[in-house]
Design an enzyme around this catalytic site. Structure first.
Site, PDB file in Angstrom:
ATOM      1  N   ARG A 131       0.828  -1.202   0.000  1.00 56.69           N
ATOM      2  CA  ARG A 131       0.000   0.000   0.000  1.00 56.69           C
ATOM      3  C   ARG A 131       0.868   1.260   0.000  1.00 56.69           C
ATOM      4  O   ARG A 131       2.069   1.209   0.278  1.00 56.69           O
ATOM      5  CB  ARG A 131      -0.906   0.027   1.241  1.00 56.69           C
ATOM      6  CG  ARG A 131      -0.113   0.002   2.558  1.00 56.69           C
ATOM      7  CD  ARG A 131      -1.015   0.029   3.769  1.00 56.69           C
ATOM      8  NE  ARG A 131      -0.245   0.016   5.000  1.00 56.69           N
ATOM      9  CZ  ARG A 131      -0.607   0.638   6.119  1.00 56.69           C
ATOM     10  NH1 ARG A 131      -1.738   1.321   6.167  1.00 56.69           N
ATOM     11  NH2 ARG A 131       0.137   0.568   7.205  1.00 56.69           N
ATOM     12  N   SER A 172       4.880  -1.615  14.297  1.00 62.76           N
ATOM     13  CA  SER A 172       3.641  -0.839  14.340  1.00 62.76           C
ATOM     14  C   SER A 172       3.100  -0.657  12.939  1.00 62.76           C
ATOM     15  O   SER A 172       3.761  -0.957  11.950  1.00 62.76           O
ATOM     16  CB  SER A 172       3.896   0.531  14.973  1.00 62.76           C
ATOM     17  OG  SER A 172       4.789   1.280  14.157  1.00 62.76           O
ATOM     18  N   LYS A 226      15.078   0.079   8.025  1.00 61.49           N
ATOM     19  CA  LYS A 226      14.177  -0.985   7.594  1.00 61.49           C
ATOM     20  C   LYS A 226      13.774  -0.660   6.159  1.00 61.49           C
ATOM     21  O   LYS A 226      13.044   0.301   5.923  1.00 61.49           O
ATOM     22  CB  LYS A 226      12.952  -1.060   8.498  1.00 61.49           C
ATOM     23  CG  LYS A 226      11.990  -2.182   8.149  1.00 61.49           C
ATOM     24  CD  LYS A 226      10.876  -2.257   9.182  1.00 61.49           C
ATOM     25  CE  LYS A 226       9.923  -3.391   8.872  1.00 61.49           C
ATOM     26  NZ  LYS A 226       8.859  -3.516   9.886  1.00 61.49           N
ATOM     27  N   ASP A 276       9.083   4.247  14.167  1.00 63.27           N
ATOM     28  CA  ASP A 276       9.352   5.519  13.501  1.00 63.27           C
ATOM     29  C   ASP A 276       8.102   6.225  12.978  1.00 63.27           C
ATOM     30  O   ASP A 276       8.185   7.359  12.508  1.00 63.27           O
ATOM     31  CB  ASP A 276      10.330   5.311  12.343  1.00 63.27           C
ATOM     32  CG  ASP A 276       9.819   4.299  11.316  1.00 63.27           C
ATOM     33  OD1 ASP A 276       8.883   3.535  11.635  1.00 63.27           O
ATOM     34  OD2 ASP A 276      10.355   4.254  10.194  1.00 63.27           O
ATOM     35  N   ASP A 330      10.616  -0.987  15.966  1.00 59.43           N
ATOM     36  CA  ASP A 330      10.284  -0.299  14.725  1.00 59.43           C
ATOM     37  C   ASP A 330       9.182   0.716  15.028  1.00 59.43           C
ATOM     38  O   ASP A 330       8.004   0.465  14.792  1.00 59.43           O
ATOM     39  CB  ASP A 330       9.822  -1.323  13.677  1.00 59.43           C
ATOM     40  CG  ASP A 330       9.500  -0.694  12.337  1.00 59.43           C
ATOM     41  OD1 ASP A 330      10.086   0.361  12.027  1.00 59.43           O
ATOM     42  OD2 ASP A 330       8.655  -1.256  11.612  1.00 59.43           O
ATOM     43  N   ASP A 349       6.127 -11.804  10.241  1.00 53.78           N
ATOM     44  CA  ASP A 349       5.310 -10.655  10.638  1.00 53.78           C
ATOM     45  C   ASP A 349       3.837 -10.971  10.411  1.00 53.78           C
ATOM     46  O   ASP A 349       3.135 -11.399  11.320  1.00 53.78           O
ATOM     47  CB  ASP A 349       5.742  -9.407   9.873  1.00 53.78           C
ATOM     48  CG  ASP A 349       4.907  -8.168  10.237  1.00 53.78           C
ATOM     49  OD1 ASP A 349       4.123  -8.232  11.202  1.00 53.78           O
ATOM     50  OD2 ASP A 349       5.042  -7.141   9.558  1.00 53.78           O
ATOM     51  N   THR A 379      12.307   3.685   8.465  1.00 55.09           N
ATOM     52  CA  THR A 379      11.888   2.958   7.277  1.00 55.09           C
ATOM     53  C   THR A 379      12.222   3.710   5.995  1.00 55.09           C
ATOM     54  O   THR A 379      11.908   4.895   5.850  1.00 55.09           O
ATOM     55  CB  THR A 379      10.376   2.692   7.321  1.00 55.09           C
ATOM     56  OG1 THR A 379      10.069   1.959   8.510  1.00 55.09           O
ATOM     57  CG2 THR A 379       9.937   1.885   6.107  1.00 55.09           C
ATOM     58  N   LYS A 399      12.030  -1.277   2.585  1.00 56.58           N
ATOM     59  CA  LYS A 399      10.894  -1.945   1.958  1.00 56.58           C
ATOM     60  C   LYS A 399      11.264  -2.419   0.552  1.00 56.58           C
ATOM     61  O   LYS A 399      11.809  -1.649  -0.252  1.00 56.58           O
ATOM     62  CB  LYS A 399       9.701  -1.000   1.882  1.00 56.58           C
ATOM     63  CG  LYS A 399       9.162  -0.570   3.243  1.00 56.58           C
ATOM     64  CD  LYS A 399       8.499  -1.716   3.986  1.00 56.58           C
ATOM     65  CE  LYS A 399       7.814  -1.262   5.257  1.00 56.58           C
ATOM     66  NZ  LYS A 399       7.114  -2.340   5.962  1.00 56.58           N
ATOM     67  N   ASP A 404      12.179  -5.688   4.469  1.00 54.34           N
ATOM     68  CA  ASP A 404      10.796  -6.093   4.682  1.00 54.34           C
ATOM     69  C   ASP A 404      10.123  -6.215   3.323  1.00 54.34           C
ATOM     70  O   ASP A 404       9.863  -5.218   2.653  1.00 54.34           O
ATOM     71  CB  ASP A 404      10.058  -5.064   5.550  1.00 54.34           C
ATOM     72  CG  ASP A 404       8.653  -5.530   5.917  1.00 54.34           C
ATOM     73  OD1 ASP A 404       8.264  -6.650   5.520  1.00 54.34           O
ATOM     74  OD2 ASP A 404       7.950  -4.777   6.610  1.00 54.34           O
ATOM     75  N   ILE A 420       0.960   2.537  10.622  1.00 52.81           N
ATOM     76  CA  ILE A 420       1.134   3.990  10.575  1.00 52.81           C
ATOM     77  C   ILE A 420       0.251   4.576  11.676  1.00 52.81           C
ATOM     78  O   ILE A 420      -0.950   4.800  11.496  1.00 52.81           O
ATOM     79  CB  ILE A 420       0.768   4.552   9.194  1.00 52.81           C
ATOM     80  CG1 ILE A 420       1.696   3.962   8.144  1.00 52.81           C
ATOM     81  CG2 ILE A 420       0.888   6.079   9.200  1.00 52.81           C
ATOM     82  CD1 ILE A 420       3.176   4.282   8.357  1.00 52.81           C
ATOM     83  N   GLU A 445      12.269  -9.704   6.620  1.00 60.50           N
ATOM     84  CA  GLU A 445      10.959  -9.828   7.252  1.00 60.50           C
ATOM     85  C   GLU A 445       9.897 -10.232   6.229  1.00 60.50           C
ATOM     86  O   GLU A 445       9.812  -9.650   5.154  1.00 60.50           O
ATOM     87  CB  GLU A 445      10.590  -8.485   7.887  1.00 60.50           C
ATOM     88  CG  GLU A 445       9.295  -8.485   8.667  1.00 60.50           C
ATOM     89  CD  GLU A 445       9.059  -7.151   9.355  1.00 60.50           C
ATOM     90  OE1 GLU A 445       7.898  -6.862   9.699  1.00 60.50           O
ATOM     91  OE2 GLU A 445      10.036  -6.391   9.535  1.00 60.50           O
ATOM     92  N   LYS A 499       2.977  -6.963  16.658  1.00 60.88           N
ATOM     93  CA  LYS A 499       2.334  -5.660  16.530  1.00 60.88           C
ATOM     94  C   LYS A 499       1.022  -5.712  17.301  1.00 60.88           C
ATOM     95  O   LYS A 499       0.252  -6.668  17.166  1.00 60.88           O
ATOM     96  CB  LYS A 499       2.076  -5.309  15.067  1.00 60.88           C
ATOM     97  CG  LYS A 499       3.350  -5.091  14.256  1.00 60.88           C
ATOM     98  CD  LYS A 499       3.036  -4.858  12.787  1.00 60.88           C
ATOM     99  CE  LYS A 499       4.332  -4.638  11.985  1.00 60.88           C
ATOM    100  NZ  LYS A 499       4.086  -4.608  10.529  1.00 60.88           N
TER     101      LYS A 499
END
Length: 372
Positions: A24, A296, A160, A323, A321, A244, A135, A162, A191, A298, A219, A268
């Site tokens: 997303r 977490s 981290k 941020d 994590d 995850d 991230t 993506k 991730d 957003i 991840e 999470k």
């Protein structure tokens, strides 16, 4: 100490730059905030962001679950019988883990205030400071390299990154560029957000190992339901693998742990339904010798404050994590954790989460359920 009222509020705050993953793109942090009032003059807070592609929840579903089902079943109950209260929370409806997490946070906030302790001390008190990674969103190669260099210059030492959105070769180029920009000393975690197939993941990770890119962990390289594929990847690479999206509940965690499908687990609160079950997942993982990260969605500083208190309380949580609040255009919370670059300081001078109020300009509407 009885629950008198549970209020819900919709909030929204823009991100200063879009957050992009294989699943997303997010430009605005939306959430349902919970405010719980007890008859001892104690107020507790919680937060639940909608994450359709992971938990399946929307703002409407979260709000409805809390107002129509959870709150009416909890109002009037004493928190001194907290096992009964948490049993009600987690059995009154199936799924809806983010909605449950927001109420769970508020419950723990109230409980630790009643005990006169910061929540991280109430839960175990292992540490009072954390260090978050930052991230790097999935973008074009050059943009990701520039972002990585900027975050390192800003004092972050763990990134981290993506991946998983395009083809494997592009992802490898992304990681090469990020490593070059970040320097050899930086910790780099990948991730893939379920973006690879097992054989693709094995190829990509082995290639990165051959290139000596020094990746700390990867991840969720494959689809959440594909534990066989997750184990296949873990067994055929040297780089540690973290689960995850494969782990929402302690039952999911047990399957991953018993099958030896991952080296780490990312907990999470929005997946576990809050701190109550997150503690059980953490303890179960520790019994298998598997360390945990706490991550977490957003979220604003409200939700991350609760996650930080949980993470700080437990010895077996070794990576963080957190941020997301640093990505927001404004801090909407009065109180809570304090950021100093990559360092997070947990408040010891106040009990509970240490949150006093939500800035009114970000509240869109309110609703409440009470026993009045």
């Amino acid at each position: 100490m009885h629950i008198k009222k549970i209020e819900t509020m919709r909030i929204a705050v823009p991100l200063h730059t879009p957050f992009k993953t294989a699943l997303r793109t997010v430009t605005e942090a939306e959430a349902i905030v919970v405010k719980m009032t007890c008859n001892e003059g104690i107020t507790g807070w919680g937060e639940a962001p909608p994450t359709h592609v992971i938990t399946g929840e929307s703002l409407d579903s979260i709000e409805t679950a809390i107002k129509k089902i959870i709150a009416p079943n909890l109002i009037g109950h004493s928190l001194l019988g907290r096992e009964r209260v948490f049993e009600i929370l987690h059995t009154v409806l199936v799924g809806n883990t983010s909605a449950k997490a927001a109420v769970d946070m508020a419950l723990y906030d109230c409980l630790s205030q009643f005990a006169g302790m910061p929540l991280f001390q109430f839960l175990g008190g292992y540490r009072n400071r954390l260090e978050t990674d930052y991230t790097v969103s999935v973008n074009e190669v050059e943009e990701m390299a520039d972002d990585a260099a900027r975050y390192i210059q800003n004092g972050f030492t763990a990134l981290k990154v993506k991946v998983g959105k395009d083809d494997i070769e592009t992802d490898i180029q992304r990681i090469k560029a990020v490593r070059q920009a970040a320097g050899e000393a930086a910790v780099i975690r990948l991730d893939a957000n379920q973006g690879w197939k097992p054989k693709e993941a094995i190829y990509a990770i082995r290639k990165m190992e051959d290139l000596d890119l020094n990746i700390e962990l990867v991840e969720q390289p494959v689809k959440a339901h594909d534990l066989q594929g997750l184990k296949q990847v873990k067994d055929h690479v040297d780089t540690p693998i973290m689960a995850d999206e494969s782990v929402f509940s302690m039952y999911d965690a047990r399957k991953v742990l018993e099958s030896e499908s991952a080296d780490f687990i990312n907990i999470k609160l929005m997946k576990s339904g809050g701190i109550y079950h997150a503690m059980k997942i953490c303890t179960l993982a520790e019994s298998f010798g598997v360390e945990c990260m706490v991550g977490s969605m957003i979220e604003t500083k409200l939700g991350i404050t609760a996650a930080s208190h949980f993470a700080a309380s437990q010895k077996n949580v070794t990576r963080y994590d957190f941020d997301a609040p640093l990505m927001l255009a404004d801090d909407i919370v009065e109180g809570g954790i304090h950021y100093q670059g990559k360092r997070i300081h947990l408040p010891e001078e106040s009990s509970g989460l240490g949150i006093s109020e939500i800035k009114k300009q970000y509240i869109q509407n309110k609703g409440s359920v009470s026993n009045a």
